[in-house]
Design a protein around this motif. Structure first.
Motif, PDB file in Angstrom:
ATOM      1  N   ILE A   1     -28.783   4.460 -14.642  1.00 49.91           N
ATOM      2  CA  ILE A   1     -29.865   4.011 -15.189  1.00 49.91           C
ATOM      3  C   ILE A   1     -30.039   2.623 -14.387  1.00 49.91           C
ATOM      4  CG2 ILE A   1     -29.144   2.748 -17.135  1.00 49.91           C
ATOM      5  CD1 ILE A   1     -32.062   4.176 -18.150  1.00 49.91           C
ATOM      6  N   GLU A   2     -28.924   1.883 -14.182  1.00 51.70           N
ATOM      7  CA  GLU A   2     -28.971   0.671 -13.437  1.00 51.70           C
ATOM      8  C   GLU A   2     -29.659   0.923 -12.027  1.00 51.70           C
ATOM      9  OE1 GLU A   2     -25.505  -1.978 -15.396  1.00 51.70           O
ATOM     10  OE2 GLU A   2     -25.006  -0.380 -13.780  1.00 51.70           O
ATOM     11  N   LEU A   3     -29.144   1.914 -11.173  1.00 55.63           N
ATOM     12  CA  LEU A   3     -29.513   2.467  -9.853  1.00 55.63           C
ATOM     13  C   LEU A   3     -31.219   2.550 -10.132  1.00 55.63           C
ATOM     14  CD1 LEU A   3     -26.503   4.537  -8.765  1.00 55.63           C
ATOM     15  CD2 LEU A   3     -27.289   2.269  -7.807  1.00 55.63           C
ATOM     16  N   LEU A   4     -31.299   3.161 -11.016  1.00 60.53           N
ATOM     17  CA  LEU A   4     -32.949   3.821 -11.038  1.00 60.53           C
ATOM     18  C   LEU A   4     -33.802   2.589 -11.276  1.00 60.53           C
ATOM     19  CD1 LEU A   4     -35.335   5.535 -11.354  1.00 60.53           C
ATOM     20  CD2 LEU A   4     -34.817   5.809 -13.961  1.00 60.53           C
ATOM     21  N   TYR A   5     -33.275   1.588 -12.054  1.00 60.33           N
ATOM     22  CA  TYR A   5     -34.314   0.302 -12.304  1.00 60.33           C
ATOM     23  C   TYR A   5     -34.048  -0.549 -11.279  1.00 60.33           C
ATOM     24  CZ  TYR A   5     -36.111   1.296 -16.902  1.00 60.33           C
ATOM     25  OH  TYR A   5     -36.670   1.905 -17.888  1.00 60.33           O
ATOM     26  N   HIS A   6     -33.120  -0.486 -10.403  1.00 64.55           N
ATOM     27  CA  HIS A   6     -32.827  -1.307  -9.000  1.00 64.55           C
ATOM     28  C   HIS A   6     -33.970  -0.744  -8.027  1.00 64.55           C
ATOM     29  CE1 HIS A   6     -31.323  -3.165  -5.594  1.00 64.55           C
ATOM     30  NE2 HIS A   6     -31.088  -2.017  -4.986  1.00 64.55           N
ATOM     31  N   MET A   7     -34.143   0.651  -8.232  1.00 66.19           N
ATOM     32  CA  MET A   7     -35.169   1.090  -7.280  1.00 66.19           C
ATOM     33  C   MET A   7     -36.524   1.023  -7.724  1.00 66.19           C
ATOM     34  SD  MET A   7     -33.557   4.761  -6.895  1.00 66.19           S
ATOM     35  CE  MET A   7     -34.622   5.733  -5.590  1.00 66.19           C
TER      36      MET A   7
ATOM     37  N   ILE B   1     -29.370  -3.680 -18.644  1.00 67.23           N
ATOM     38  CA  ILE B   1     -29.815  -2.527 -19.266  1.00 67.23           C
ATOM     39  C   ILE B   1     -29.697  -2.559 -20.911  1.00 67.23           C
ATOM     40  CG2 ILE B   1     -29.684   0.045 -19.425  1.00 67.23           C
ATOM     41  CD1 ILE B   1     -30.830  -0.989 -16.796  1.00 67.23           C
ATOM     42  N   ASP B   2     -30.791  -2.470 -21.259  1.00 67.67           N
ATOM     43  CA  ASP B   2     -30.949  -2.571 -22.947  1.00 67.67           C
ATOM     44  C   ASP B   2     -31.256  -1.099 -23.299  1.00 67.67           C
ATOM     45  OD1 ASP B   2     -31.909  -2.719 -25.538  1.00 67.67           O
ATOM     46  OD2 ASP B   2     -32.892  -4.561 -25.273  1.00 67.67           O
ATOM     47  N   THR B   3     -30.341  -0.316 -23.893  1.00 69.30           N
ATOM     48  CA  THR B   3     -30.740   1.098 -24.333  1.00 69.30           C
ATOM     49  C   THR B   3     -31.915   1.130 -25.160  1.00 69.30           C
ATOM     50  OG1 THR B   3     -28.780   0.924 -26.015  1.00 69.30           O
ATOM     51  CG2 THR B   3     -28.241   1.522 -23.934  1.00 69.30           C
ATOM     52  N   THR B   4     -32.331   0.091 -25.851  1.00 69.99           N
ATOM     53  CA  THR B   4     -33.434   0.238 -26.748  1.00 69.99           C
ATOM     54  C   THR B   4     -34.740  -0.054 -26.089  1.00 69.99           C
ATOM     55  OG1 THR B   4     -33.635  -2.337 -27.286  1.00 69.99           O
ATOM     56  CG2 THR B   4     -32.431  -0.749 -28.564  1.00 69.99           C
ATOM     57  N   LYS B   5     -34.714  -0.449 -24.662  1.00 70.17           N
ATOM     58  CA  LYS B   5     -36.028  -0.767 -24.065  1.00 70.17           C
ATOM     59  C   LYS B   5     -36.016   0.129 -22.418  1.00 70.17           C
ATOM     60  CE  LYS B   5     -36.038  -5.092 -22.709  1.00 70.17           C
ATOM     61  NZ  LYS B   5     -36.215  -6.406 -22.393  1.00 70.17           N
ATOM     62  N   HIS B   6     -34.764   0.497 -21.977  1.00 71.06           N
ATOM     63  CA  HIS B   6     -34.567   1.246 -20.795  1.00 71.06           C
ATOM     64  C   HIS B   6     -34.176   2.479 -21.008  1.00 71.06           C
ATOM     65  CE1 HIS B   6     -34.100  -3.178 -19.862  1.00 71.06           C
ATOM     66  NE2 HIS B   6     -34.947  -3.049 -18.926  1.00 71.06           N
ATOM     67  N   ASN B   7     -34.860   3.487 -20.785  1.00 72.64           N
ATOM     68  CA  ASN B   7     -34.354   4.947 -20.951  1.00 72.64           C
ATOM     69  C   ASN B   7     -34.988   5.769 -19.519  1.00 72.64           C
ATOM     70  OD1 ASN B   7     -36.916   6.458 -21.258  1.00 72.64           O
ATOM     71  ND2 ASN B   7     -37.040   5.202 -23.158  1.00 72.64           N
ATOM     72  N   TRP B   8     -34.346   6.819 -19.336  1.00 78.58           N
ATOM     73  CA  TRP B   8     -34.595   7.629 -17.998  1.00 78.58           C
ATOM     74  C   TRP B   8     -36.086   8.006 -17.868  1.00 78.58           C
ATOM     75  CZ3 TRP B   8     -31.360   7.292 -14.200  1.00 78.58           C
ATOM     76  CH2 TRP B   8     -31.594   8.344 -13.120  1.00 78.58           C
ATOM     77  N   GLY B   9     -36.564   8.483 -19.319  1.00 82.85           N
ATOM     78  CA  GLY B   9     -38.179   9.127 -19.029  1.00 82.85           C
ATOM     79  C   GLY B   9     -38.847   7.816 -18.690  1.00 82.85           C
ATOM     80  N   LYS B  10     -38.613   6.541 -19.187  1.00 85.72           N
ATOM     81  CA  LYS B  10     -39.628   5.695 -19.125  1.00 85.72           C
ATOM     82  C   LYS B  10     -39.349   5.056 -17.574  1.00 85.72           C
ATOM     83  CE  LYS B  10     -40.612   0.823 -20.767  1.00 85.72           C
ATOM     84  NZ  LYS B  10     -39.941  -0.339 -21.280  1.00 85.72           N
ATOM     85  N   GLY B  11     -38.036   5.148 -17.209  1.00 86.77           N
ATOM     86  CA  GLY B  11     -37.743   4.365 -15.905  1.00 86.77           C
ATOM     87  C   GLY B  11     -38.429   5.442 -14.715  1.00 86.77           C
TER      88      GLY B  11
ATOM     89  N   ASN C   1     -36.086 -11.244 -10.097  1.00 89.82           N
ATOM     90  CA  ASN C   1     -35.223 -11.492 -11.073  1.00 89.82           C
ATOM     91  C   ASN C   1     -34.785 -10.471 -12.017  1.00 89.82           C
ATOM     92  OD1 ASN C   1     -34.735 -14.245 -10.346  1.00 89.82           O
ATOM     93  ND2 ASN C   1     -36.388 -15.314 -11.475  1.00 89.82           N
ATOM     94  N   LEU C   2     -35.741  -9.596 -11.748  1.00 89.03           N
ATOM     95  CA  LEU C   2     -35.243  -8.103 -12.557  1.00 89.03           C
ATOM     96  C   LEU C   2     -34.313  -7.264 -11.882  1.00 89.03           C
ATOM     97  CD1 LEU C   2     -38.836  -7.153 -13.808  1.00 89.03           C
ATOM     98  CD2 LEU C   2     -37.011  -8.193 -15.090  1.00 89.03           C
ATOM     99  N   ASP C   3     -33.879  -7.473 -10.615  1.00 87.93           N
ATOM    100  CA  ASP C   3     -33.084  -6.965  -9.887  1.00 87.93           C
ATOM    101  C   ASP C   3     -31.657  -6.859 -10.673  1.00 87.93           C
ATOM    102  OD1 ASP C   3     -32.269  -4.959  -7.848  1.00 87.93           O
ATOM    103  OD2 ASP C   3     -31.915  -6.657  -6.587  1.00 87.93           O
ATOM    104  N   TRP C   4     -31.172  -5.759 -10.763  1.00 90.15           N
ATOM    105  CA  TRP C   4     -29.770  -5.444 -11.376  1.00 90.15           C
ATOM    106  C   TRP C   4     -29.936  -6.054 -12.599  1.00 90.15           C
ATOM    107  CZ3 TRP C   4     -28.005  -1.667  -9.013  1.00 90.15           C
ATOM    108  CH2 TRP C   4     -27.962  -1.314  -7.722  1.00 90.15           C
ATOM    109  N   ARG C   5     -30.901  -5.709 -13.362  1.00 86.15           N
ATOM    110  CA  ARG C   5     -30.992  -6.234 -14.853  1.00 86.15           C
ATOM    111  C   ARG C   5     -30.119  -5.690 -15.614  1.00 86.15           C
ATOM    112  NH1 ARG C   5     -36.879  -3.551 -15.005  1.00 86.15           N
ATOM    113  NH2 ARG C   5     -36.650  -3.650 -12.750  1.00 86.15           N
TER     114      ARG C   5
END
Length: 156
Positions: free
Chosen positions: A50-56, A86-96, A80-84
């Protein structure tokens, strides 16, 4: 004329959703990886899926903002969001995945209205042009998708 812009759109679409030379598309590979524990890290020195996905996502959004000539504070916010964290309540795979696809579709939609002279424009707050940025984004997608595929194999 927008022959080169159309070529970049085709390359981006091929990598994301079609049959790229290297195998399955980025979207297909990301969907497969999402079936695993996307928050797990194989070691304390590595990233999770998920960190890699949100970096992309960050760099797709940066590209879109750059194309739209966003203001410095908007670009800074995205960077500033790069390598943010990850909050499991806000960041999930489907949303990403949705955010990643949306950013890339917005890039493609923007490019469809542009001429080739856009590619020679210098990216605001950078030392390179839009051609370099767009080709770099495609390379970035491939590179990090490769990392995701490798990490997914380690997690199985």
């Amino acid at each position: 004329m927008n022959k080169e812009v159309q070529s970049i759109i085709k390359s981006l679409n091929t990598v994301l959703n079609d049959q790229p030379w290297f195998g399955k598309s980025v979207y297909e590979l990301l969907e497969e990886a999402g079936k695993l524990d996307v928050y797990k890290k194989p070691s304390k020195y590595s990233h999770s899926l998920i960190e890699l996905l949100y970096h992309m996502i960050t760099w797709a959004e940066f590209t879109l903002a750059s194309l739209r000539k966003a203001k410095k504070h908007e670009i800074d916010f995205i960077e500033n969001l790069d390598w943010r964290e990850i909050d499991t309540t806000k960041h999930n795979w489907g949303k990403g995945i949705h955010e990643f696809k949306s950013a890339n579709q917005s890039i493609i939609s923007f490019l469809e209205t542009q001429q080739d002279d856009l590619l020679n424009e210098i990216v605001e707050f950078r030392q390179y042009n839009m051609r370099f940025l767009l080709n770099g984004l495609i390379q970035h997608h491939i590179y990090h998708t490769g990392q995701i595929v490798y990490l997914a194999k380690l997690l199985k």
